[in-house]
Design an enzyme around this catalytic site. Structure first.
Site, PDB file in Angstrom:
ATOM      1  N   GLY A 297      27.973 -12.890  20.950  1.00 16.05           N
ATOM      2  CA  GLY A 297      28.409 -14.224  20.005  1.00 16.05           C
ATOM      3  C   GLY A 297      27.649 -14.330  18.969  1.00 16.05           C
ATOM      4  O   GLY A 297      26.243 -14.286  19.239  1.00 16.05           O
ATOM      5  N   ALA A 298      27.965 -14.831  17.931  1.00 13.76           N
ATOM      6  CA  ALA A 298      27.289 -14.921  16.614  1.00 13.76           C
ATOM      7  C   ALA A 298      25.911 -15.824  16.614  1.00 13.76           C
ATOM      8  O   ALA A 298      24.751 -15.030  16.215  1.00 13.76           O
ATOM      9  CB  ALA A 298      27.863 -15.455  15.502  1.00 13.76           C
TER      10      ALA A 298
ATOM     11  N   ARG B  30      23.633  -4.957  15.378  1.00 16.24           N
ATOM     12  CA  ARG B  30      25.059  -5.205  15.348  1.00 16.24           C
ATOM     13  C   ARG B  30      25.008  -5.652  13.942  1.00 16.24           C
ATOM     14  O   ARG B  30      24.337  -6.647  13.398  1.00 16.24           O
ATOM     15  CB  ARG B  30      25.534  -6.368  16.184  1.00 16.24           C
ATOM     16  CG  ARG B  30      25.466  -5.896  17.811  1.00 16.24           C
ATOM     17  CD  ARG B  30      26.440  -6.882  18.516  1.00 16.24           C
ATOM     18  NE  ARG B  30      27.771  -6.767  18.530  1.00 16.24           N
ATOM     19  CZ  ARG B  30      28.766  -7.518  18.932  1.00 16.24           C
ATOM     20  NH1 ARG B  30      28.316  -8.447  19.594  1.00 16.24           N
ATOM     21  NH2 ARG B  30      29.896  -7.400  18.961  1.00 16.24           N
TER      22      ARG B  30
ATOM     23  N   GLN C 259      36.204 -10.949  26.401  1.00 15.80           N
ATOM     24  CA  GLN C 259      35.526 -12.059  26.335  1.00 15.80           C
ATOM     25  C   GLN C 259      36.289 -13.258  26.722  1.00 15.80           C
ATOM     26  O   GLN C 259      35.776 -14.352  27.118  1.00 15.80           O
ATOM     27  CB  GLN C 259      35.028 -12.129  24.950  1.00 15.80           C
ATOM     28  CG  GLN C 259      33.744 -11.262  24.782  1.00 15.80           C
ATOM     29  CD  GLN C 259      34.138 -10.044  24.067  1.00 15.80           C
ATOM     30  OE1 GLN C 259      35.479  -9.456  24.065  1.00 15.80           O
ATOM     31  NE2 GLN C 259      33.501  -9.256  23.332  1.00 15.80           N
TER      32      GLN C 259
ATOM     33  N   ASP D 171      32.213 -14.877  12.994  1.00 16.12           N
ATOM     34  CA  ASP D 171      30.929 -14.002  12.950  1.00 16.12           C
ATOM     35  C   ASP D 171      30.407 -13.920  11.419  1.00 16.12           C
ATOM     36  O   ASP D 171      29.152 -13.794  11.196  1.00 16.12           O
ATOM     37  CB  ASP D 171      31.267 -12.618  13.337  1.00 16.12           C
ATOM     38  CG  ASP D 171      31.349 -12.613  14.908  1.00 16.12           C
ATOM     39  OD1 ASP D 171      32.199 -12.978  15.327  1.00 16.12           O
ATOM     40  OD2 ASP D 171      30.327 -12.412  15.369  1.00 16.12           O
TER      41      ASP D 171
ATOM     42  N   ASN E 189      36.097 -12.171  12.607  1.00 12.55           N
ATOM     43  CA  ASN E 189      35.668 -12.826  13.846  1.00 12.55           C
ATOM     44  C   ASN E 189      36.427 -11.593  14.632  1.00 12.55           C
ATOM     45  O   ASN E 189      36.805 -10.615  14.396  1.00 12.55           O
ATOM     46  CB  ASN E 189      36.687 -14.301  14.138  1.00 12.55           C
ATOM     47  CG  ASN E 189      36.226 -14.631  15.422  1.00 12.55           C
ATOM     48  OD1 ASN E 189      34.931 -14.862  15.943  1.00 12.55           O
ATOM     49  ND2 ASN E 189      37.086 -15.082  16.161  1.00 12.55           N
ATOM     50  N   LYS E 190      36.346 -12.024  16.061  1.00 14.41           N
ATOM     51  CA  LYS E 190      36.841 -10.859  17.003  1.00 14.41           C
ATOM     52  C   LYS E 190      37.926 -10.224  16.805  1.00 14.41           C
ATOM     53  O   LYS E 190      39.053 -10.718  16.300  1.00 14.41           O
ATOM     54  CB  LYS E 190      36.717 -11.301  18.465  1.00 14.41           C
ATOM     55  CG  LYS E 190      37.003 -10.479  19.443  1.00 14.41           C
ATOM     56  CD  LYS E 190      36.334  -9.401  19.626  1.00 14.41           C
ATOM     57  CE  LYS E 190      34.971  -9.482  19.687  1.00 14.41           C
ATOM     58  NZ  LYS E 190      34.331  -8.219  19.443  1.00 14.41           N
TER      59      LYS E 190
HETATM   60  O1  MRU Z   1      31.641  -9.113  20.219  1.00 16.61           O
HETATM   61  P1  MRU Z   1      31.121 -10.499  20.427  1.00 16.61           P
HETATM   62  O2  MRU Z   1      31.603 -11.056  21.865  1.00 16.61           O
HETATM   63  O3  MRU Z   1      29.819 -10.712  20.132  1.00 16.61           O
HETATM   64  O4  MRU Z   1      32.407 -11.483  19.584  1.00 16.61           O
HETATM   65  C1  MRU Z   1      32.114 -12.725  19.497  1.00 16.61           C
HETATM   66  C2  MRU Z   1      32.915 -13.538  18.510  1.00 16.61           C
HETATM   67  O5  MRU Z   1      33.646 -12.946  17.886  1.00 16.61           O
HETATM   68  C3  MRU Z   1      32.896 -14.955  18.671  1.00 16.61           C
HETATM   69  O6  MRU Z   1      34.224 -15.360  18.325  1.00 16.61           O
HETATM   70  C4  MRU Z   1      32.060 -15.295  17.474  1.00 16.61           C
HETATM   71  O7  MRU Z   1      30.938 -14.855  17.536  1.00 16.61           O
HETATM   72  C5  MRU Z   1      31.630 -16.729  17.326  1.00 16.61           C
HETATM   73  S1  MRU Z   1      30.731 -17.345  18.753  1.00 16.61           S
HETATM   74  C6  MRU Z   1      30.320 -18.929  18.553  1.00 16.61           C
END
Ligand code: MRU
Length: 356
Positions: free
Chosen positions: A57-58, A99, A205, A246, A256-257
């Site tokens: 998560g970012a 990352r 997730q 992100d 985003n994801k």
């Molecule tokens: O690969 P991840 O699980 O780190 O991806 C997370 C996401 O895409 C979330 O939607 C994003 O980081 C926002 S978290 C508040």
């Protein structure tokens, strides 16, 4: 793994002790069936935890990385000849390679670098100052997430049905989350909600983490495969889609994801408002076009052999981008700690951040 889920958990990110302490993280790869914490006592462990999504998560990876810089001072001067500030700088550079997509990582590390630059000789007290800055980054995120919740809750009516994707909850941030903070705040205000949580392939997730957070709070939640969201919007009444981010560019393109873009296209087709909730630390105003956002490519095994269980021929080619970019035109509003940006375009975003 057992079949039961855990019903109470410690904070996802904790610093234990003073500047000679360590970083304790919930290993999110094991949730929801096991709640195991890992104690990171060196920079390499933090890098690995970010890379492997033990912390994810970012905002959360930015916070963890900031604490990782503090850990670099433990060995500075003892096992090698680096000055404390040189060791901290090296650690910040190293953690930045974990990352590439979430800009919060670079935002947090830049805050740490700024402090390091003010102490070029590694003057006494640097470790304490770095810890104080990491704690401030942590606390700032907590406050921003709470404010996002308050601002976003104004958009959501009592009885609403919401779709969310991935996990933008307390696990992904200091506390409460971004997209989920909106939902938790609605609940705090007494609003009834029903949430569809996209499972979020390839690493689930949504099914593992979002469903866990929502059910822990007693919010009625239905997990769907990502490919079912269009059908749900076509056949049931959905009030809004709310997701996290992100990285958001100056014109409002949102990384985003993976799967978020498809959700936004479908939401547009069905006239469902698509909101993105994110703190200012997720905005990268140095980029205009979302095509310039670096997209993380991950291990093919995540797609064809999740959790070690192979589901496709091992010799097949795999494409595994971890994120996609939703163009600003598909975003109805950006919910930040300052308010709601709508319509979403370069001018409205610049205006939003112009205020002191
Ligand atoms: O690969 P991840 O699980 O780190 O991806 C997370 C996401 O895409 C979330 O939607 C994003 O980081 C926002 S978290 C508040």
């Amino acid at each position: 793994m057992t079949n039961s889920t855990i019903s109470a958990a410690p904070a996802a990110i904790q610093w234990i002790g003073e500047s000679d302490g360590f970083l304790r993280l919930i290993d999110q790869t094991l949730l929801p069936t096991q709640c195991v914490t890992i104690d990171c006592r060196n920079v390499e462990m933090v890098w690995e935890a970010i890379k492997m999504l033990r912390v994810r998560g970012a905002p959360a990876i930015g916070i963890a990385a900031a604490y990782g810089v503090v850990l670099s001072l433990h060995d500075a001067g003892r096992h090698h000849s680096d000055s404390p500030s040189a060791a901290a700088r090296t650690a910040a550079d190293y953690l930045a390679t974990s990352r590439p997509t979430a800009v919060n990582l670079f935002w947090a590390l830049d805050r740490m670098r700024y402090l390091i630059a003010a102490h070029p000789q590694g003057q006494a007290g640097l470790a304490e100052k770095l810890l104080a800055e990491a704690r401030a980054i942590h606390e700032d995120d907590r406050l921003m997430c709470r404010a996002i919740g308050r601002n976003g809750a104004e958009l959501i009516r009592d009885g609403a049905t919401i779709i969310t994707h991935c996990n933008a909850g307390g696990l992904a941030t200091a506390e409460y989350g971004t997209a989920l903070s909106v939902l938790f705040t609605c609940q705090d205000q007494g609003k009834q909600l029903h949430v569809y949580a996209d499972e979020t392939r390839p690493l689930w997730q949504g099914a593992r983490l979002t469903a866990w957070e929502l059910t822990q709070r007693g919010i009625p939640t239905t997990v769907i495969c990502d490919s079912m969201a269009a059908h749900v919007m076509q056949t049931r009444s959905v009030d809004a889609v709310i997701v996290g981010a992100d990285r958001i560019t100056a014109r409002g393109d949102v990384a985003n994801k993976i799967g978020t873009y498809a959700l936004a296209v479908v939401a547009k087709h069905h006239g469902v408002p698509f909101y993105v909730a994110a703190p200012s630390s997720t905005f990268d105003l140095s980029l205009v076009d979302g095509a310039d956002i670096p997209i993380e490519q991950r291990d093919p095994a995540e797609v064809i052999a999740p959790y070690g269980h192979r589901i496709a021929p091992s010799e097949v080619e795999v494409y595994n981008p971890a994120f996609d970019v939703t163009p600003a035109e598909l975003v109805c509003g950006l919910i930040t700690e300052r308010g709601v940006i709508s319509p979403v375009n370069r001018e409205s975003i610049a205006e939003h951040f112009k205020q002191p």
